[in-house]
Design a protein around this motif. Structure first.
Motif, short mmCIF file in Angstrom:
data_model
loop_
_atom_site.label_atom_id
_atom_site.label_comp_id
_atom_site.label_asym_id
_atom_site.label_seq_id
_atom_site.Cartn_x
_atom_site.Cartn_y
_atom_site.Cartn_z
N ILE A 41 0.85 -1.18 0.00
CA ILE A 41 0.00 0.00 0.00
C ILE A 41 0.89 1.24 0.00
O ILE A 41 1.71 1.43 0.90
CB ILE A 41 -0.94 0.03 1.21
CG1 ILE A 41 -1.79 -1.26 1.26
CG2 ILE A 41 -1.85 1.25 1.15
CD1 ILE A 41 -2.73 -1.33 2.45
N LEU A 42 0.73 2.06 -1.02
CA LEU A 42 1.44 3.32 -1.14
C LEU A 42 0.47 4.47 -0.93
O LEU A 42 -0.74 4.32 -1.10
CB LEU A 42 2.07 3.45 -2.53
CG LEU A 42 3.04 2.36 -2.99
CD1 LEU A 42 3.47 2.64 -4.44
CD2 LEU A 42 4.26 2.30 -2.09
N GLY A 43 1.02 5.63 -0.60
CA GLY A 43 0.19 6.82 -0.48
C GLY A 43 0.84 7.84 0.42
O GLY A 43 1.75 7.53 1.19
N PRO A 44 0.38 9.09 0.33
CA PRO A 44 0.96 10.15 1.15
C PRO A 44 0.60 9.99 2.61
O PRO A 44 -0.32 9.24 2.98
CB PRO A 44 0.34 11.42 0.56
CG PRO A 44 -0.96 10.97 -0.02
CD PRO A 44 -0.70 9.58 -0.54
N SER A 45 1.30 10.71 3.47
CA SER A 45 0.96 10.72 4.89
C SER A 45 -0.46 11.22 5.06
O SER A 45 -0.90 12.14 4.38
CB SER A 45 1.93 11.62 5.65
OG SER A 45 3.25 11.13 5.56
N GLY A 46 -1.20 10.56 5.97
CA GLY A 46 -2.57 10.96 6.22
C GLY A 46 -3.59 10.35 5.28
O GLY A 46 -4.77 10.69 5.34
N SER A 47 -3.15 9.44 4.43
CA SER A 47 -4.08 8.84 3.47
C SER A 47 -4.90 7.70 4.05
O SER A 47 -5.84 7.21 3.42
CB SER A 47 -3.32 8.35 2.23
OG SER A 47 -2.36 7.36 2.59
N GLY A 48 -4.54 7.23 5.26
CA GLY A 48 -5.30 6.16 5.90
C GLY A 48 -4.64 4.80 5.84
O GLY A 48 -5.20 3.82 6.34
N LYS A 49 -3.43 4.73 5.29
CA LYS A 49 -2.76 3.44 5.10
C LYS A 49 -2.54 2.72 6.43
O LYS A 49 -2.93 1.56 6.61
CB LYS A 49 -1.39 3.62 4.41
CG LYS A 49 -1.39 4.50 3.19
CD LYS A 49 -0.01 4.62 2.58
CE LYS A 49 1.05 5.19 3.50
NZ LYS A 49 0.79 6.59 3.92
N SER A 50 -1.87 3.38 7.36
CA SER A 50 -1.54 2.76 8.65
C SER A 50 -2.80 2.48 9.47
O SER A 50 -2.89 1.46 10.16
CB SER A 50 -0.57 3.64 9.44
OG SER A 50 0.68 3.72 8.79
N THR A 51 -3.77 3.38 9.39
CA THR A 51 -5.02 3.15 10.11
C THR A 51 -5.71 1.89 9.60
O THR A 51 -6.21 1.08 10.39
CB THR A 51 -5.96 4.37 9.95
OG1 THR A 51 -5.34 5.51 10.54
CG2 THR A 51 -7.30 4.12 10.63
N ASP A 223 2.77 -8.51 -5.43
CA ASP A 223 1.87 -9.04 -6.45
C ASP A 223 0.90 -7.95 -6.90
O ASP A 223 0.48 -7.91 -8.05
CB ASP A 223 1.07 -10.22 -5.90
CG ASP A 223 1.95 -11.39 -5.54
OD1 ASP A 223 2.64 -11.91 -6.43
OD2 ASP A 223 1.97 -11.78 -4.36
N ARG A 224 0.57 -7.07 -5.94
CA ARG A 224 -0.37 -5.99 -6.24
C ARG A 224 0.03 -4.75 -5.46
O ARG A 224 0.45 -4.84 -4.30
CB ARG A 224 -1.79 -6.42 -5.84
CG ARG A 224 -2.86 -5.36 -6.06
CD ARG A 224 -4.27 -5.98 -6.08
NE ARG A 224 -4.44 -7.00 -5.10
CZ ARG A 224 -5.30 -6.92 -4.06
NH1 ARG A 224 -6.01 -5.82 -3.87
NH2 ARG A 224 -5.43 -7.92 -3.21
N VAL A 225 -0.08 -3.60 -6.10
CA VAL A 225 0.16 -2.31 -5.45
C VAL A 225 -1.16 -1.57 -5.35
O VAL A 225 -1.92 -1.49 -6.32
CB VAL A 225 1.19 -1.48 -6.24
CG1 VAL A 225 1.31 -0.07 -5.65
CG2 VAL A 225 2.55 -2.17 -6.24
N VAL A 226 -1.42 -1.05 -4.16
CA VAL A 226 -2.63 -0.27 -3.90
C VAL A 226 -2.20 1.16 -3.57
O VAL A 226 -1.37 1.35 -2.68
CB VAL A 226 -3.44 -0.87 -2.73
CG1 VAL A 226 -4.64 0.02 -2.39
CG2 VAL A 226 -3.89 -2.29 -3.05
#
Length: 259
Positions: A41-51, A223-226
């Motif tokens: 899972i990629l994304g900027p800080s605050g995007s909800g990834k860690s949550t 295998d997959r990038v989100v």
């Protein structure tokens, strides 16, 4: 791995919402993860990834939707057509299926590497000391630390401490491993050894969800990038598609900082 439509997902998230006060962090996440699949899972800080990762392990409760791991509703059970929150013991039992590695190593400073790895199998899961020790020795060897089993965290580099943390998470024999920015607290020269360990786990078929900014790891091991932004999944697909030829302008803008 090759994921087919006939494989029952190990992780099944549906319409997952999570808010902290007035801030909606997850806005209806849907995601399936197949057994043996590696999802980055990629994304900027605050995007909800860690949550989202913390919700899978019920370190955060969800406000709406459902998360199933290995056929079980995490944190809740269905009683008379109603979802009822589980108690601490039942949640701890569910977490036996899920290992998690955090940004910070969180090792017990007064315990050796070996003692850190055997603590949960003995104290929480009731394994015998001999069985836990035998497994821990194999795991520490697996992450390249066979010569460091009696070292305390202060005697280990950051990369070595994170590899002990990975061995500790594997010691409960999880079906799913979650990695929350596992290299973000490391000096740049130590990142490679942790990513190498994670690549080995991926090659061995362990189901993994990895939140990271390490684009090279995503390209090689996933295998997959989100890609997530603003609490939503913006796009997802094979690494060569999402990283090599992103379709969404927001994804392209994010990746332009790294590529």
């Amino acid at each position: 791995m090759t994921v087919t439509a006939t494989v029952e997902p190990l992780v099944k998230a549906r319409n997952v919402h999570k808010a902290f006060g007035d801030v909606e962090v997850l806005k209806g996440i849907d995601m399936d993860v197949a057994p043996g699949e590696v999802v980055v899972i990629l994304g900027p800080s605050g995007s909800g990834k860690s949550t989202f990762l913390r919700c899978i392990n019920h370190l955060e409760s969800i406000d709406q939707g459902s998360i199933m791991v290995d056929g079980e509703q995490i944190g809740y059970e269905l009683r008379k057509e109603r979802l009822v929150k589980l108690g601490g013991y039942a949640i701890a039992r569910q977490r036996r299926k899920i290992g998690m590695v955090f940004q910070q190593f969180n090792l017990y400073p007064h315990m050796t590497a070996l003692q850190n790895v055997i603590e949960a199998p003995i104290g929480v899961h009731g394994e015998s000391r001999q069985a836990a020790t035998d497994n821990a020795m194999k795991l520490l060897d697996r992450v390249g630390l066979a010569s460091k089993v009696h070292n305390y965290p202060r005697q280990l580099s950051g990369g070595q401490q994170q590899r002990v943390a990975i061995a500790r998470a594997l010691a409960i024999r999880p079906k799913l491993m979650l990695f929350d920015e596992p290299t973000s607290a490391l000096d740049p020269e130590l990142v490679g050894e942790v990513l190498s360990t994670m690549r080995d786990l991926a090659d061995q078929g362990l189901t993994m969800i990895v939140v990271t900014h390490e684009i090279g790891f995503a390209r090689e091991a996933a295998d997959r990038v989100v890609f997530m932004d603003g609490g939503n999944i913006v796009e997802q697909g094979p690494p060569e598609q999402v990283i090599g030829n992103p379709q969404h302008a927001r994804t392209r803008a994010f990746l332009s900082r790294f590529i």
